[in-house]
Write a protein that holds these residues in place. Structure first.
Motif, PDB file in Angstrom:
ATOM      1  N   GLY A 270     -27.662 -14.072  61.384  1.00 39.05           N
ATOM      2  CA  GLY A 270     -27.048 -15.152  62.204  1.00 39.05           C
ATOM      3  C   GLY A 270     -26.488 -14.627  63.595  1.00 39.05           C
ATOM      4  N   ARG A 271     -26.064 -13.423  63.589  1.00 38.84           N
ATOM      5  CA  ARG A 271     -25.664 -12.381  64.863  1.00 38.84           C
ATOM      6  C   ARG A 271     -26.886 -12.520  65.817  1.00 38.84           C
ATOM      7  NH1 ARG A 271     -22.562 -12.909  68.659  1.00 38.84           N
ATOM      8  NH2 ARG A 271     -20.758 -12.580  67.102  1.00 38.84           N
ATOM      9  N   GLN A 313     -20.222 -18.483  63.885  1.00 36.55           N
ATOM     10  CA  GLN A 313     -20.490 -16.962  63.614  1.00 36.55           C
ATOM     11  C   GLN A 313     -19.361 -16.149  63.455  1.00 36.55           C
ATOM     12  OE1 GLN A 313     -23.431 -15.683  62.992  1.00 36.55           O
ATOM     13  NE2 GLN A 313     -22.638 -13.568  62.730  1.00 36.55           N
ATOM     14  N   HIS A 314     -18.252 -16.414  64.350  1.00 34.84           N
ATOM     15  CA  HIS A 314     -17.228 -15.441  64.397  1.00 34.84           C
ATOM     16  C   HIS A 314     -16.376 -16.060  62.868  1.00 34.84           C
ATOM     17  CE1 HIS A 314     -16.793 -15.079  68.857  1.00 34.84           C
ATOM     18  NE2 HIS A 314     -17.706 -14.133  68.218  1.00 34.84           N
ATOM     19  N   ALA A 315     -16.360 -17.278  62.445  1.00 33.15           N
ATOM     20  CA  ALA A 315     -15.961 -17.857  61.290  1.00 33.15           C
ATOM     21  C   ALA A 315     -16.414 -16.924  60.025  1.00 33.15           C
ATOM     22  CB  ALA A 315     -15.715 -19.283  61.145  1.00 33.15           C
ATOM     23  N   ALA A 316     -17.831 -16.937  60.072  1.00 29.64           N
ATOM     24  CA  ALA A 316     -18.432 -16.364  59.031  1.00 29.64           C
ATOM     25  C   ALA A 316     -18.111 -14.735  58.821  1.00 29.64           C
ATOM     26  CB  ALA A 316     -19.978 -16.574  59.338  1.00 29.64           C
ATOM     27  N   THR A 353     -21.809 -17.576  55.830  1.00 31.26           N
ATOM     28  CA  THR A 353     -22.809 -16.655  56.597  1.00 31.26           C
ATOM     29  C   THR A 353     -24.281 -17.615  56.213  1.00 31.26           C
ATOM     30  OG1 THR A 353     -23.040 -15.249  54.670  1.00 31.26           O
ATOM     31  CG2 THR A 353     -21.783 -14.564  56.113  1.00 31.26           C
ATOM     32  N   THR A 354     -24.516 -18.136  55.077  1.00 35.41           N
ATOM     33  CA  THR A 354     -25.554 -18.577  54.965  1.00 35.41           C
ATOM     34  C   THR A 354     -25.980 -20.022  55.776  1.00 35.41           C
ATOM     35  OG1 THR A 354     -26.085 -18.073  52.462  1.00 35.41           O
ATOM     36  CG2 THR A 354     -27.342 -20.143  53.254  1.00 35.41           C
ATOM     37  N   GLU A 355     -25.016 -20.597  55.793  1.00 38.92           N
ATOM     38  CA  GLU A 355     -25.045 -21.812  56.728  1.00 38.92           C
ATOM     39  C   GLU A 355     -25.284 -21.534  58.108  1.00 38.92           C
ATOM     40  OE1 GLU A 355     -21.613 -24.121  56.107  1.00 38.92           O
ATOM     41  OE2 GLU A 355     -22.390 -24.901  54.191  1.00 38.92           O
ATOM     42  N   VAL A 356     -24.357 -20.407  58.656  1.00 39.57           N
ATOM     43  CA  VAL A 356     -24.670 -20.024  60.241  1.00 39.57           C
ATOM     44  C   VAL A 356     -25.879 -19.331  60.335  1.00 39.57           C
ATOM     45  CG1 VAL A 356     -23.623 -17.681  60.126  1.00 39.57           C
ATOM     46  CG2 VAL A 356     -23.448 -19.256  62.045  1.00 39.57           C
ATOM     47  N   ALA A 357     -26.385 -18.556  59.615  1.00 34.40           N
ATOM     48  CA  ALA A 357     -27.851 -18.040  59.627  1.00 34.40           C
ATOM     49  C   ALA A 357     -28.853 -18.913  59.905  1.00 34.40           C
ATOM     50  CB  ALA A 357     -28.389 -16.891  58.615  1.00 34.40           C
ATOM     51  N   LEU A 358     -28.657 -19.948  59.218  1.00 30.43           N
ATOM     52  CA  LEU A 358     -29.745 -21.125  59.260  1.00 30.43           C
ATOM     53  C   LEU A 358     -29.519 -21.877  60.565  1.00 30.43           C
ATOM     54  CD1 LEU A 358     -29.935 -22.050  55.500  1.00 30.43           C
ATOM     55  CD2 LEU A 358     -31.739 -20.906  56.830  1.00 30.43           C
TER      56      LEU A 358
END
Length: 418
Positions: A270-271, A313-316, A353-358
């Motif tokens: 995600g980053r 992303q910061h929340a993840a 982390t899954t949600e933000v990466a996608l």
């Protein structure tokens, strides 16, 4: 050097097994503390980032990068101090994995099962076995992975078995999704005994009867070489037979450790996607004709979308950090309550982390425009990597676990995926 994908894969042929890598000529560095671990991770990430896109494009296997990674000391960071290791916190270990994954998630994923096995050895092995195996890790040897099987009905069911021959066992079976086995020095094989209990039978990479086939053909995480391992009557000394089942006969945090490493890889993907979105919008994207702006980076809708992704992303990353603290607490004091707290914290982290990466790897193209899809940029690797890696276990079940605990006080199931 890099190992290229066997060209016969394109023609649909099964390549022969590839020999394992040479063992390190000198012992690996031993990290001193958390701060050094983070610093070394950033240094390596800068190096790995340079060739990541090209390795993805060509399917090259990152042997030189893995040698640098394992020799850096980052592959022994969770070896206990009592055995000469740094015993870095899992909070820091997750940060290290995320930093490497942002540079090249395939390299980060190759390390994940090694780090998980080190954690399991600490939990289930007797002191003599711990001393032997931790010494191997500190010397720079890498564990691979021969865990999963394609033909069984459920992920936790295994047809690979071993038979007892006194001072050694003989293992027979077939594995897939064998991330890390191709470039490992030692290959832990999940095999069951006559009681159906799973063990890690740690075989030499080039042991007679052990064949690693480079047939990984996924559209993502291409550099992991997560292909097939054939185990044809492979001899494993009992000194290298680790009772994996003990990690789940009482409250232990082994499953949460495997899972937090997964979440850290997704956080890194995600980053990387978000960073490349920002760079492309700033440098290459054009403003929409109705925006009245000279630069795409001044488009108010683009600004809002990047702001939203940044917050998520910061929340993840914050949830990943919180999960690391919970894992550390459960390692020190493994009770039903502390282990469940770690499982729940890691599950929350895994979901976000899954949600933000996608989301980040998809929104990249929406904000950057059609030119961002050109092969020369290879930006689709972020989505391919995110989509592939996040399939490791379904986050819909993580959400259900969290909800069931919140509503009904039901603790998470206790197995290697939780």
């Amino acid at each position: 050097m890099n190992i290229a994908v066997n060209p016969n894969l394109v023609a649909g042929h099964v390549p022969q097994g590839t020999p394992g890598p040479a063992r390190p000529a000198t012992p690996a560095h031993v990290i001193r503390d958390d701060a050094e671990a983070i610093r070394v991770a950033h240094d390596l990430a800068a190096r790995f980032r340079e060739g990541a896109s090209e390795r993805d494009r060509t399917g090259a296997r990152p042997l030189a990068e893995l040698d640098a990674f394992s020799q850096s000391g980052l592959w022994s960071i969770n070896v206990p101090r009592s055995h000469g290791g740094p015993e870095i916190s899992y909070r820091t270990l997750a940060q290290v994995v995320a930093i490497i994954a942002a540079a090249d998630p395939s390299i980060a994923q190759i390390a994940q099962n090694h780090l998980g096995i080190v954690a399991a050895i600490r939990t289930v092995s007797e002191p003599e076995q711990q001393a032997r195996l931790f010494s191997a890790v500190l010397s720079g040897l890498r564990f691979g992975n021969a865990f999963s099987e394609k033909g069984t009905k459920r992920a936790a069911e295994f047809e690979t078995r071993f038979s007892d021959h006194g001072d050694h066992v003989v293992v027979r079976g077939r594995k897939f999704y064998a991330t890390g086995a191709l470039l490992a020095h030692l290959v832990p094989i999940v095999a069951v005994d006559d009681q159906g209990r799973p063990w890690y039978a740690i075989a030499e990479r080039d042991a007679p009867g052990l064949t690693v086939i480079d047939d990984w053909s996924s559209f993502g995480q291409r550099g992991t070489a997560s292909g097939t391992v054939i185990i044809d009557d492979v001899r494993v000394e009992k000194s290298h037979l680790v009772p994996a089942w003990r990690g789940y006969e009482a409250p232990r945090v082994d499953g949460a450790i495997f899972q937090i490493i997964q979440a850290a890889i997704d956080a890194g993907i995600g980053r990387a996607a978000l960073d490349d979105t920002i760079a492309f919008v700033r440098e290459k994207a054009r403003p929409w004709i109705d925006s009245g702006q000279e630069r795409a980076s001044d488009d108010p809708y683009t600004i809002r979308a990047v702001g939203d992704l940044t917050i998520r992303q910061h929340a993840a990353e914050a949830l990943l950090d919180r999960a690391g603290l919970a894992v550390d607490a459960a390692v020190v004091n493994p009770t039903p309550e502390s282990v469940a707290a770690a499982q729940l914290a890691v599950a929350e982290s895994k979901v976000l982390t899954t949600e933000v990466a996608l989301a980040a790897s998809n929104t990249l193209f929406e904000l950057s425009g059609t030119r961002s899809t050109l092969a020369e940029h290879n930006l689709d690797r972020h989505w391919r990597n995110a989509r592939t890696h996040t399939l490791h276990d379904p986050v819909r079940w993580k959400v259900a676990i969290i909800g069931n605990h919140a509503l009904n006080g039901v603790n998470p199931p206790f197995h290697a995926w939780s």
